[in-house]
Design a protein around this motif. Structure first.
Motif, PDB file in Angstrom:
ATOM      1  N   ALA A   9      84.703  11.413 -18.324  1.00 37.87           N
ATOM      2  CA  ALA A   9      85.629  10.600 -18.780  1.00 37.87           C
ATOM      3  C   ALA A   9      85.123   9.306 -19.502  1.00 37.87           C
ATOM      4  O   ALA A   9      85.735   8.922 -20.638  1.00 37.87           O
ATOM      5  CB  ALA A   9      86.563  10.390 -17.770  1.00 37.87           C
ATOM      6  N   TYR A  10      84.168   8.571 -19.028  1.00 34.25           N
ATOM      7  CA  TYR A  10      83.536   7.414 -19.284  1.00 34.25           C
ATOM      8  C   TYR A  10      83.009   7.655 -20.836  1.00 34.25           C
ATOM      9  O   TYR A  10      83.052   6.895 -21.755  1.00 34.25           O
ATOM     10  CB  TYR A  10      82.825   6.808 -18.297  1.00 34.25           C
ATOM     11  CG  TYR A  10      83.399   5.913 -17.349  1.00 34.25           C
ATOM     12  CD1 TYR A  10      83.401   4.668 -17.502  1.00 34.25           C
ATOM     13  CD2 TYR A  10      83.671   6.203 -16.268  1.00 34.25           C
ATOM     14  CE1 TYR A  10      83.887   3.629 -16.603  1.00 34.25           C
ATOM     15  CE2 TYR A  10      84.341   5.601 -15.236  1.00 34.25           C
ATOM     16  CZ  TYR A  10      84.387   4.122 -15.438  1.00 34.25           C
ATOM     17  OH  TYR A  10      84.923   3.293 -14.613  1.00 34.25           O
ATOM     18  N   ARG A  11      82.294   8.864 -20.869  1.00 34.93           N
ATOM     19  CA  ARG A  11      81.607   8.945 -22.134  1.00 34.93           C
ATOM     20  C   ARG A  11      82.752   9.267 -23.242  1.00 34.93           C
ATOM     21  O   ARG A  11      82.397   8.775 -24.490  1.00 34.93           O
ATOM     22  CB  ARG A  11      80.541  10.372 -22.172  1.00 34.93           C
ATOM     23  CG  ARG A  11      79.541  10.149 -21.068  1.00 34.93           C
ATOM     24  CD  ARG A  11      78.332  11.063 -21.460  1.00 34.93           C
ATOM     25  NE  ARG A  11      78.918  12.469 -21.060  1.00 34.93           N
ATOM     26  CZ  ARG A  11      78.869  13.282 -19.816  1.00 34.93           C
ATOM     27  NH1 ARG A  11      78.040  12.440 -18.775  1.00 34.93           N
ATOM     28  NH2 ARG A  11      79.146  14.167 -19.609  1.00 34.93           N
ATOM     29  N   GLU A  12      83.654   9.798 -22.812  1.00 34.62           N
ATOM     30  CA  GLU A  12      84.733  10.030 -23.979  1.00 34.62           C
ATOM     31  C   GLU A  12      85.484   8.529 -24.358  1.00 34.62           C
ATOM     32  O   GLU A  12      85.608   8.371 -25.549  1.00 34.62           O
ATOM     33  CB  GLU A  12      85.652  11.076 -23.391  1.00 34.62           C
ATOM     34  CG  GLU A  12      85.507  12.448 -23.133  1.00 34.62           C
ATOM     35  CD  GLU A  12      86.382  13.155 -22.597  1.00 34.62           C
ATOM     36  OE1 GLU A  12      87.699  12.771 -22.042  1.00 34.62           O
ATOM     37  OE2 GLU A  12      86.003  14.252 -22.115  1.00 34.62           O
ATOM     38  N   GLU A  13      85.548   7.858 -23.334  1.00 33.89           N
ATOM     39  CA  GLU A  13      86.095   6.387 -23.861  1.00 33.89           C
ATOM     40  C   GLU A  13      85.191   5.634 -24.429  1.00 33.89           C
ATOM     41  O   GLU A  13      85.693   5.208 -25.489  1.00 33.89           O
ATOM     42  CB  GLU A  13      86.461   5.694 -22.285  1.00 33.89           C
ATOM     43  CG  GLU A  13      86.886   4.446 -22.453  1.00 33.89           C
ATOM     44  CD  GLU A  13      88.392   4.284 -23.082  1.00 33.89           C
ATOM     45  OE1 GLU A  13      88.824   3.119 -23.199  1.00 33.89           O
ATOM     46  OE2 GLU A  13      88.985   5.323 -23.357  1.00 33.89           O
TER      47      GLU A  13
ATOM     48  N   GLN B  78      83.041   6.670 -26.605  1.00 31.55           N
ATOM     49  CA  GLN B  78      83.086   7.240 -27.942  1.00 31.55           C
ATOM     50  C   GLN B  78      84.007   7.000 -28.695  1.00 31.55           C
ATOM     51  O   GLN B  78      84.168   6.728 -29.864  1.00 31.55           O
ATOM     52  CB  GLN B  78      82.843   8.869 -27.860  1.00 31.55           C
ATOM     53  CG  GLN B  78      81.399   9.314 -27.332  1.00 31.55           C
ATOM     54  CD  GLN B  78      80.174   8.736 -28.107  1.00 31.55           C
ATOM     55  OE1 GLN B  78      80.459   8.784 -29.505  1.00 31.55           O
ATOM     56  NE2 GLN B  78      79.202   8.451 -27.518  1.00 31.55           N
ATOM     57  N   GLU B  79      85.451   7.003 -28.173  1.00 33.56           N
ATOM     58  CA  GLU B  79      86.504   6.494 -28.909  1.00 33.56           C
ATOM     59  C   GLU B  79      86.422   4.905 -28.958  1.00 33.56           C
ATOM     60  O   GLU B  79      86.635   4.535 -30.348  1.00 33.56           O
ATOM     61  CB  GLU B  79      87.659   6.883 -28.146  1.00 33.56           C
ATOM     62  CG  GLU B  79      88.967   6.335 -28.755  1.00 33.56           C
ATOM     63  CD  GLU B  79      90.238   6.784 -28.217  1.00 33.56           C
ATOM     64  OE1 GLU B  79      91.520   6.918 -28.973  1.00 33.56           O
ATOM     65  OE2 GLU B  79      90.335   7.344 -27.082  1.00 33.56           O
ATOM     66  N   LEU B  80      86.029   4.273 -28.114  1.00 35.74           N
ATOM     67  CA  LEU B  80      85.983   2.883 -28.407  1.00 35.74           C
ATOM     68  C   LEU B  80      84.865   2.368 -29.520  1.00 35.74           C
ATOM     69  O   LEU B  80      85.272   1.387 -30.507  1.00 35.74           O
ATOM     70  CB  LEU B  80      85.434   1.973 -27.333  1.00 35.74           C
ATOM     71  CG  LEU B  80      86.485   1.736 -26.140  1.00 35.74           C
ATOM     72  CD1 LEU B  80      85.800   1.169 -24.676  1.00 35.74           C
ATOM     73  CD2 LEU B  80      88.032   1.005 -26.478  1.00 35.74           C
ATOM     74  N   TYR B  81      83.863   3.305 -29.491  1.00 38.89           N
ATOM     75  CA  TYR B  81      82.742   2.861 -30.653  1.00 38.89           C
ATOM     76  C   TYR B  81      83.310   3.159 -32.145  1.00 38.89           C
ATOM     77  O   TYR B  81      83.290   2.552 -33.157  1.00 38.89           O
ATOM     78  CB  TYR B  81      81.416   3.786 -30.471  1.00 38.89           C
ATOM     79  CG  TYR B  81      80.367   3.513 -31.401  1.00 38.89           C
ATOM     80  CD1 TYR B  81      79.713   2.689 -31.071  1.00 38.89           C
ATOM     81  CD2 TYR B  81      80.301   4.660 -32.509  1.00 38.89           C
ATOM     82  CE1 TYR B  81      78.464   2.477 -31.967  1.00 38.89           C
ATOM     83  CE2 TYR B  81      79.185   4.456 -33.332  1.00 38.89           C
ATOM     84  CZ  TYR B  81      78.531   3.330 -33.243  1.00 38.89           C
ATOM     85  OH  TYR B  81      77.292   3.004 -33.967  1.00 38.89           O
ATOM     86  N   ALA B  82      84.116   4.461 -32.077  1.00 44.76           N
ATOM     87  CA  ALA B  82      84.785   4.730 -33.296  1.00 44.76           C
ATOM     88  C   ALA B  82      85.846   3.824 -33.791  1.00 44.76           C
ATOM     89  O   ALA B  82      85.901   3.703 -35.195  1.00 44.76           O
ATOM     90  CB  ALA B  82      85.383   6.277 -33.012  1.00 44.76           C
ATOM     91  N   LEU B  83      86.413   2.942 -33.006  1.00 44.88           N
ATOM     92  CA  LEU B  83      87.435   2.007 -33.504  1.00 44.88           C
ATOM     93  C   LEU B  83      86.599   0.938 -33.744  1.00 44.88           C
ATOM     94  O   LEU B  83      87.105  -0.092 -34.328  1.00 44.88           O
ATOM     95  CB  LEU B  83      88.228   1.642 -31.991  1.00 44.88           C
ATOM     96  CG  LEU B  83      89.260   2.958 -31.794  1.00 44.88           C
ATOM     97  CD1 LEU B  83      89.780   2.463 -30.305  1.00 44.88           C
ATOM     98  CD2 LEU B  83      90.330   3.165 -32.863  1.00 44.88           C
TER      99      LEU B  83
END
Length: 394
Positions: A183-187, A189-194
């Motif tokens: 779950a943290y890895r997914e978070e 990755q999304e924050l990074y993409a933003l």
């Protein structure tokens, strides 16, 4: 050399909430207003606090955690598989954990908490909205300087021990933390993409492993504190396994910053220093160092050359201002310890690995500590003034 965070003058994240925000949040809790009605009040408070950070010279921006009740909000209250329980019996809280020890000492019968009842899965973002709002009120050049504070992955596990998850959901700690790490890895990755490039884990729990009271309590109850610390280190590294190279992860340790400056544990970093600095794959450490309860700078001798440390020399618990000359003396003393550590280096090199901040946030929970908004400005201005006297380009 990858030395981060990029700014000499830092702050931990949470800031004093204005009275109007506290009043509106109370109205929300009392059912008098909706979350939609609270939102513009939060937005205005965040606009003002970002403006304040700019004006005092803090270059990394946070929203003050103004959308949260507690500093650790965001992860477990958004994970599928977690259930909020308003009245968890105290026997489900481990008595050796310093903060739950305090609850029991004050004769609390029950407390609210989260328990895992099913497989954990991230089906919605944790901090996306908080990052996006900060992005909307800062310039494109400032987006990389936004810092998002995040909950420690082991938060409810240490508190609840064998009660942290239902056995129908997980049969062992390893499987439980594997899903948390995913779950943290997914978070991340999304924050990074933003566009996010900087997060800070807030983790008083690792500092508890420095407290003799917890180590003794765990031993008496047959719990293996070394094994548990290793489990948590692995959890961190699994959370950060796919972290992009230009994404900074910081780790903040303190010993409690509750109402009226109440703390829960004492003890220097000596017991965990080798593992803290060399086995957890973060870039920087935000360390409490405003009182004797945090011990000496001696553990800093284990700091590697490719990491940085933010010395929390200025208290956020009380309004009295520290002396600049004394702060500078302590910074130079820390640099001496690092320079003469296990990886010897010049004092100049050691000094380049140091930043300065308050020891914790100014409001780890909504009520905050006995400081005013003006006190916060004075404290952060002191951080900047001290940094600039040592590093003129801070």
């Amino acid at each position: 050399m990858h030395l981060l965070p990029p700014f000499r003058a830092e702050h931990i994240g949470s800031l004093k909430r204005p009275a109007v925000l506290l009043q509106k949040r109370k109205e929300l809790d009392d059912g008098k207003i909706t979350a939609e009605e609270l939102l513009p009040v939060e937005n205005q408070a965040i606009d003002n606090i970002v403006k304040m950070q700019r004006e005092v010279g803090i270059k990394s921006f946070t929203d003050g955690e103004f959308r949260r009740h507690m500093f650790y909000d965001g992860v477990f209250d958004n994970l599928d598989g977690m259930e909020y329980l308003p009245d968890v019996p105290l026997e489900m809280f481990m008595s050796y954990v310093p903060d739950t020890m305090a609850f029991k000492h004050h004769s609390f019968k029950k407390a609210a908490s989260y328990i895992c009842i099913g497989k954990l899965k991230r089906t919605k973002p944790f901090y996306k909205a908080q990052y996006e709002y900060l992005k909307s009120i800062t310039s494109p050049e400032e987006h990389k300087n936004i810092k998002i504070t995040v909950c420690a992955p082991e938060w409810f596990h240490l508190r609840h021990g064998p009660y942290a998850y239902k056995k129908e959901a997980y049969s062992n700690d390893e499987d439980y933390f594997a899903d948390i790490a995913q779950a943290y890895r997914e978070e991340i990755q999304e924050l990074y993409a933003l566009g996010c490039r900087n997060i800070q884990f807030d983790d008083p729990l690792l500092a508890y492993f420095c407290a003799e009271s917890m180590i003794t309590g765990m031993t008496e109850q047959g719990a293996d504190h070394e094994k548990l610390l290793n489990l948590y280190i692995k959890a961190y590294n699994d959370c950060l396994k796919d972290k992009p190279e230009d994404f900074t992860a910081g780790l903040h340790l303190c010993r409690g910053n509750f109402r009226d400056g109440l703390h829960f544990s004492e003890g220097g970093y000596d017991r965990i220093a080798v593992k803290l600095f060399n086995e957890i794959n973060v870039d920087t450490y935000y360390l409490e160092y405003d009182t004797e309860r945090a011990g000496t700078f001696e553990p800093l001798k284990f700091l590697p050359k490719d990491k940085s440390v933010v010395l929390g020399l200025i208290t956020s618990k009380f309004p009295k201002l520290e002396d600049v000359d004394e702060l500078k003396k302590r910074i130079y003393a820390a640099a001496d310890t690092i320079a003469n550590g296990h990886e010897p280096r010049s004092k100049e090199e050691a000094l380049s690995q140091i930043c300065i901040s308050p020891q914790c946030g100014f409001a780890s929970h909504a009520d905050g500590n006995p400081v005013t908004e003006d006190d916060v400005v004075k404290k952060l201005s002191l951080v900047v003034k001290t940094a600039r006297e040592i590093w003129p380009d801070a």
